[in-house]
Write a protein that holds these residues in place. Structure first.
Motif, mmCIF file in Angstrom:
data_model
loop_
_atom_site.group_PDB
_atom_site.id
_atom_site.type_symbol
_atom_site.label_atom_id
_atom_site.label_comp_id
_atom_site.label_asym_id
_atom_site.label_seq_id
_atom_site.Cartn_x
_atom_site.Cartn_y
_atom_site.Cartn_z
ATOM 1 N N SER A 57 45.646 52.161 39.185
ATOM 2 C CA SER A 57 46.133 50.868 39.684
ATOM 3 C C SER A 57 46.056 49.785 38.614
ATOM 4 C CB SER A 57 45.343 50.435 40.931
ATOM 5 O OG SER A 57 43.970 50.232 40.626
ATOM 6 N N SER A 59 46.510 50.350 35.430
ATOM 7 C CA SER A 59 47.627 50.667 34.549
ATOM 8 C C SER A 59 48.973 50.264 35.157
ATOM 9 C CB SER A 59 47.642 52.173 34.249
ATOM 10 O OG SER A 59 48.791 52.541 33.532
ATOM 11 N N ALA A 60 49.158 50.578 36.425
ATOM 12 C CA ALA A 60 50.467 50.359 37.060
ATOM 13 C C ALA A 60 50.659 48.945 37.592
ATOM 14 C CB ALA A 60 50.659 51.363 38.195
ATOM 15 N N GLU A 61 49.555 48.338 38.116
ATOM 16 C CA GLU A 61 49.706 47.067 38.824
ATOM 17 C C GLU A 61 48.867 45.929 38.255
ATOM 18 O OE1 GLU A 61 49.263 47.522 43.142
ATOM 19 O OE2 GLU A 61 49.117 49.672 42.801
ATOM 20 N N ARG A 62 47.967 46.263 37.352
ATOM 21 C CA ARG A 62 46.986 45.286 36.854
ATOM 22 C C ARG A 62 46.100 44.791 38.007
ATOM 23 N NH1 ARG A 62 48.082 47.611 32.979
ATOM 24 N NH2 ARG A 62 48.805 46.801 30.984
ATOM 25 N N LYS A 63 45.709 45.740 38.868
ATOM 26 C CA LYS A 63 44.854 45.422 40.005
ATOM 27 C C LYS A 63 43.779 46.489 40.164
ATOM 28 C CE LYS A 63 48.345 42.879 42.628
ATOM 29 N NZ LYS A 63 49.114 42.777 43.897
ATOM 30 N N TYR A 65 41.446 47.860 43.184
ATOM 31 C CA TYR A 65 41.190 47.848 44.623
ATOM 32 C C TYR A 65 39.835 48.488 44.905
ATOM 33 C CZ TYR A 65 46.263 47.093 44.962
ATOM 34 O OH TYR A 65 47.548 46.597 44.846
ATOM 35 N N THR A 116 36.262 44.147 37.166
ATOM 36 C CA THR A 116 37.672 43.785 36.997
ATOM 37 C C THR A 116 37.879 43.009 35.702
ATOM 38 O OG1 THR A 116 37.903 43.667 39.408
ATOM 39 C CG2 THR A 116 39.636 42.642 38.090
ATOM 40 N N VAL A 127 43.636 41.125 34.949
ATOM 41 C CA VAL A 127 43.545 42.121 36.019
ATOM 42 C C VAL A 127 42.961 41.444 37.244
ATOM 43 C CG1 VAL A 127 42.543 44.324 36.754
ATOM 44 C CG2 VAL A 127 43.251 44.019 34.378
ATOM 45 N N GLU A 128 43.532 41.723 38.407
ATOM 46 C CA GLU A 128 43.104 41.094 39.657
ATOM 47 C C GLU A 128 42.236 42.039 40.475
ATOM 48 O OE1 GLU A 128 45.061 39.363 43.840
ATOM 49 O OE2 GLU A 128 46.347 40.120 42.220
ATOM 50 N N GLN A 198 49.142 50.041 30.387
ATOM 51 C CA GLN A 198 50.416 50.180 31.085
ATOM 52 C C GLN A 198 51.368 51.042 30.265
ATOM 53 O OE1 GLN A 198 52.156 46.424 32.199
ATOM 54 N NE2 GLN A 198 52.901 47.312 34.099
#
Length: 200
Positions: A57, A59-63, A65, A116, A127-128, A198
């Motif tokens: 996540s 890599s793909a979304e900068r998030k 979870y 994070t 990154v969130e 990414q």
């Protein structure tokens, strides 16, 4: 047989409803009863878990979870676990370890926001942190090939132990056995940074 070093976990306790945790506890007791020179290592969260539950996540979304936004916990490098095993088995005074339960930790504890920020610093991008309910997190993990129903059940109970602070602890057992400090989670992420970057 002179020595057995068993792999347990840091949050082993009788009140846990996790089948995996209960199995660890029973295994420790059986090995002690067998009188075969058992030593039990109880490591914290494994650093390599973040390669599966965070890197995709990030890599793909900068998030990132993860549930339990207010919790703090420690993370251990897998190489440190191996060093402890080697240190015990190579110790000339083997008997001093028999029956011991060694909690093994990283060099500090983290909040989810600190983890994070660490990811962001290493990839040099924002990154969130996204706190999510435990149930949703578990459902997402089930899509990984390494997470079956048994492990998913364990992780659900494991989240409760994170909230209660069972992993919010740093020990010096690793240094006492190996002679060196715990490796940092930052260095572990750096050594696997390609998984967090990414893909164009």
């Amino acid at each position: 047989m002179k020595q057995v070093v068993s792999m347990s976990q840091m949050n082993v306790h009788e009140s846990s409803s996790s089948p995996a945790t209960q199995n660890h506890l029973i295994s420790e007791e059986i090995l002690d009863w067998a009188d075969i020179g058992a030593v039990h290592k109880r490591p914290a969260l494994f650093a390599w878990n973040y390669l599966g539950m965070a890197a995709p996540s990030v890599s793909a979304e900068r998030k990132f979870y993860f549930p339990n936004p207010d919790a703090r916990y420690t993370i251990i490098d897998p190489q440190d676990i191996g060093d402890v095993i080697a240190g015990i088995l190579m110790d000339e005074d083997i008997k001093k370890h028999v029956g011991k339960r060694y909690a093994l930790t990283g060099n500090r504890t983290y909040s989810n926001q600190e983890i994070t920020d660490l990811f962001g610093n290493e990839i040099q991008e924002k990154v969130e942190y996204v706190p999510i309910p435990v149930g949703i997190w578990i459902d997402a993990l089930k899509s990984l090939p390494t997470v079956n129903d048994f492990l998913a059940s364990h992780l659900k109970e494991f989240c409760k132990d994170i909230v209660t602070g069972n992993f919010n602890n740093v020990t010096d057992n690793l240094k006492m056995i190996t002679g060196h400090e715990s490796r940092s989670f930052e260095d572990y992420v750096k050594s696997n940074i390609g998984l967090f970057m990414q893909v164009a």
